[in-house]
Design an enzyme around this catalytic site. Structure first.
Site, mmCIF file in Angstrom:
data_model
loop_
_atom_site.group_PDB
_atom_site.id
_atom_site.type_symbol
_atom_site.label_atom_id
_atom_site.label_comp_id
_atom_site.label_asym_id
_atom_site.label_seq_id
_atom_site.Cartn_x
_atom_site.Cartn_y
_atom_site.Cartn_z
ATOM 1 N N MET A 30 0.703 -1.234 0.102
ATOM 2 C CA MET A 30 -0.020 0.024 -0.014
ATOM 3 C C MET A 30 0.841 1.208 0.159
ATOM 4 O O MET A 30 0.496 2.505 0.249
ATOM 5 C CB MET A 30 -0.968 -0.033 1.260
ATOM 6 C CG MET A 30 -1.739 -1.176 1.265
ATOM 7 S SD MET A 30 -3.508 -0.874 2.044
ATOM 8 C CE MET A 30 -2.771 -0.530 3.622
ATOM 9 N N LEU A 33 6.562 3.378 1.386
ATOM 10 C CA LEU A 33 7.607 2.112 1.660
ATOM 11 C C LEU A 33 8.793 2.402 2.670
ATOM 12 O O LEU A 33 9.218 3.373 2.753
ATOM 13 C CB LEU A 33 8.313 1.732 0.089
ATOM 14 C CG LEU A 33 7.451 1.543 -1.013
ATOM 15 C CD1 LEU A 33 8.336 1.161 -2.230
ATOM 16 C CD2 LEU A 33 6.400 0.526 -0.800
ATOM 17 N N GLY A 36 10.918 -2.670 5.513
ATOM 18 C CA GLY A 36 10.223 -4.047 5.630
ATOM 19 C C GLY A 36 9.806 -4.153 4.041
ATOM 20 O O GLY A 36 9.837 -5.619 3.694
ATOM 21 N N HIS A 37 9.133 -3.279 3.555
ATOM 22 C CA HIS A 37 8.715 -3.754 2.111
ATOM 23 C C HIS A 37 10.069 -3.997 1.304
ATOM 24 O O HIS A 37 9.802 -4.949 0.302
ATOM 25 C CB HIS A 37 8.194 -2.364 1.316
ATOM 26 C CG HIS A 37 6.825 -1.728 2.301
ATOM 27 N ND1 HIS A 37 6.648 -0.937 2.912
ATOM 28 C CD2 HIS A 37 5.638 -2.433 1.932
ATOM 29 C CE1 HIS A 37 5.328 -0.674 3.486
ATOM 30 N NE2 HIS A 37 4.902 -1.686 2.952
ATOM 31 N N GLN A 61 -10.225 -3.118 1.982
ATOM 32 C CA GLN A 61 -9.786 -3.658 3.090
ATOM 33 C C GLN A 61 -9.824 -2.731 4.467
ATOM 34 O O GLN A 61 -9.167 -3.274 5.576
ATOM 35 C CB GLN A 61 -8.356 -4.330 2.888
ATOM 36 C CG GLN A 61 -7.153 -3.361 2.877
ATOM 37 C CD GLN A 61 -5.975 -4.005 2.418
ATOM 38 O OE1 GLN A 61 -5.659 -4.425 1.080
ATOM 39 N NE2 GLN A 61 -4.834 -4.011 3.176
ATOM 40 N N ASP A 150 2.643 -9.475 8.854
ATOM 41 C CA ASP A 150 1.390 -9.816 8.961
ATOM 42 C C ASP A 150 1.053 -11.129 8.713
ATOM 43 O O ASP A 150 0.724 -11.596 7.689
ATOM 44 C CB ASP A 150 0.855 -8.798 7.553
ATOM 45 C CG ASP A 150 0.976 -7.490 7.805
ATOM 46 O OD1 ASP A 150 -0.106 -6.758 8.347
ATOM 47 O OD2 ASP A 150 2.096 -7.051 7.067
HETATM 48 P P1 AMP Z 1 1.555 -2.901 3.469
HETATM 49 O O1 AMP Z 1 1.881 -1.950 2.615
HETATM 50 O O2 AMP Z 1 1.451 -2.527 4.925
HETATM 51 O O3 AMP Z 1 0.072 -3.514 2.976
HETATM 52 O O4 AMP Z 1 2.287 -4.030 3.239
HETATM 53 C C1 AMP Z 1 3.004 -4.718 2.076
HETATM 54 C C2 AMP Z 1 3.697 -6.025 2.440
HETATM 55 O O5 AMP Z 1 4.984 -5.476 3.191
HETATM 56 C C3 AMP Z 1 3.008 -6.880 3.316
HETATM 57 O O6 AMP Z 1 3.399 -8.336 3.002
HETATM 58 C C4 AMP Z 1 3.708 -6.733 4.772
HETATM 59 O O7 AMP Z 1 3.607 -8.011 5.441
HETATM 60 C C5 AMP Z 1 5.145 -6.327 4.415
HETATM 61 N N1 AMP Z 1 5.715 -5.647 5.617
HETATM 62 C C6 AMP Z 1 5.118 -4.589 6.202
HETATM 63 N N2 AMP Z 1 6.013 -4.377 7.354
HETATM 64 C C7 AMP Z 1 6.910 -5.046 7.312
HETATM 65 C C8 AMP Z 1 8.021 -5.460 8.239
HETATM 66 N N3 AMP Z 1 8.312 -4.711 9.369
HETATM 67 N N4 AMP Z 1 8.845 -6.293 7.802
HETATM 68 C C9 AMP Z 1 8.671 -7.218 6.760
HETATM 69 N N5 AMP Z 1 7.487 -7.200 5.938
HETATM 70 C C10 AMP Z 1 6.709 -5.973 6.221
#
Ligand code: AMP
Length: 280
Positions: A30, A33, A36-37, A61, A150
């Site tokens: 989403m 970035l 983690g991303h 969502q 997640d």
């Molecule tokens: P989001 O943008 O929050 O929907 O996350 C996109 C992807 O990044 C999802 O697969 C999340 O699980 C992953 N993600 C978010 N935060 C982290 C983190 N701290 N460490 C690893 N992956 C992450």
């Protein structure tokens, strides 16, 4: 690196790459970035001929009253970070093209989705599963990387892919943390200075649970009780759930730990809901 917003253009291009025998990697996000991303980009960059990262703040969502409007959007920075890390295509569709007037189809997973985050955020996982199915159909990935941050989302999406025979493999990236232990999250940007400090109670709880297990405790209720005391000691923390589950099935473990015990936390720090987890 190319930025594509048209669904038709993205899908035609993905299908062309597939016909040419190319392997496609895909990271759904989403945006906003962080490391983690980007660690999910690193997981796929070598094995993918073409690496696609989607940026789409998916309205379906978010449940009523949530932060859809305020959700942080940092597109320019996201583009720079993605380019530097080896992403080939950013797919950033518009919400009104993803959900055209009259859109009326929904995919739902009806077991894992109903507990934990699904209980406090009804319909959240229906939104996730439906948008991911659409994104998989548009981007045609061979590999998809998802973050363990997640964990329930990973379990639900693995179930989707298995149950509906979607031909892709899922890779799970470890949780990337700030230097002091707070799991990285786009929602951390909502925390003020004091809340940011208090948010450390989540990673402290994970450490406390691990040390209890290392010192011989294997009763799930005893562990949860100790964590309850820790959360009570932080005045702005309010527990949504503290549960110990099987890491694959997300079944609750009510008595003793097993090989796959995963501690799952969802905690409000004032108005910000944070999640974290750790294998015990
Ligand atoms: P989001 O943008 O929050 O929907 O996350 C996109 C992807 O990044 C999802 O697969 C999340 O699980 C992953 N993600 C978010 N935060 C982290 C983190 N701290 N460490 C690893 N992956 C992450």
């Amino acid at each position: 690196m190319e930025i594509i917003t048209s669904i038709e253009k993205m899908q035609k291009l993905s299908l062309k790459f597939k016909r040419e025998g190319k392997k496609l990697g895909f990271i759904p996000t989403m945006g906003c970035l962080h490391e983690g991303h980007l660690s999910l980009v690193d997981l796929l960059v070598v094995k993918s001929d073409i690496l696609i990262l989607s940026i789409f703040v998916n309205p379906t969502q978010f449940v009523e009253g949530e932060d859809l409007e305020q959700y942080p959007r940092t597109f320019e920075e996201d583009v720079e970070k993605s380019k530097a890390r080896g992403v080939d295509i950013i797919f950033a569709p518009k919400a009104d093209e993803m959900y055209e007037f009259g859109f009326s189809t929904q995919i739902s997973e009806s077991n894992i989705s109903n507990r934990l985050c699904g209980k406090s955020r009804p319909d959240h996982f229906n939104g996730v599963v439906t948008v991911c199915t659409k994104l998989f159909n548009i981007c045609q990935p061979d590999f998809v990387s998802l973050g363990q941050k997640d964990a329930q989302q990973v379990a639900v999406l693995k179930k989707l892919v298995n149950d509906l025979n979607i031909p892709l493999s899922i890779e799970v990236g470890e949780i990337i943390r700030e230097h002091d232990g707070l799991a990285m999250s786009s929602r951390n940007t909502y925390l003020n200075h004091d809340e940011r400090k208090d948010a450390l109670v989540l990673s402290k709880a994970l450490d406390l649970a691990k040390s209890l297990v290392d010192s011989g405790c294997n009763k799930t209720n005893e562990i949860k009780e100790e964590l309850g005391k820790l959360f009570k000691s932080v005045s702005c923390a309010r527990v949504d759930y503290v549960e110990i589950v099987d890491s694959e099935t997300m079944e609750f473990q009510r008595k003793v730990l097993s090989e796959n015990s995963l501690l799952m936390l969802a905690v409000w720090i004032n108005k910000v809901r944070l999640i974290d987890n750790r294998l015990l």
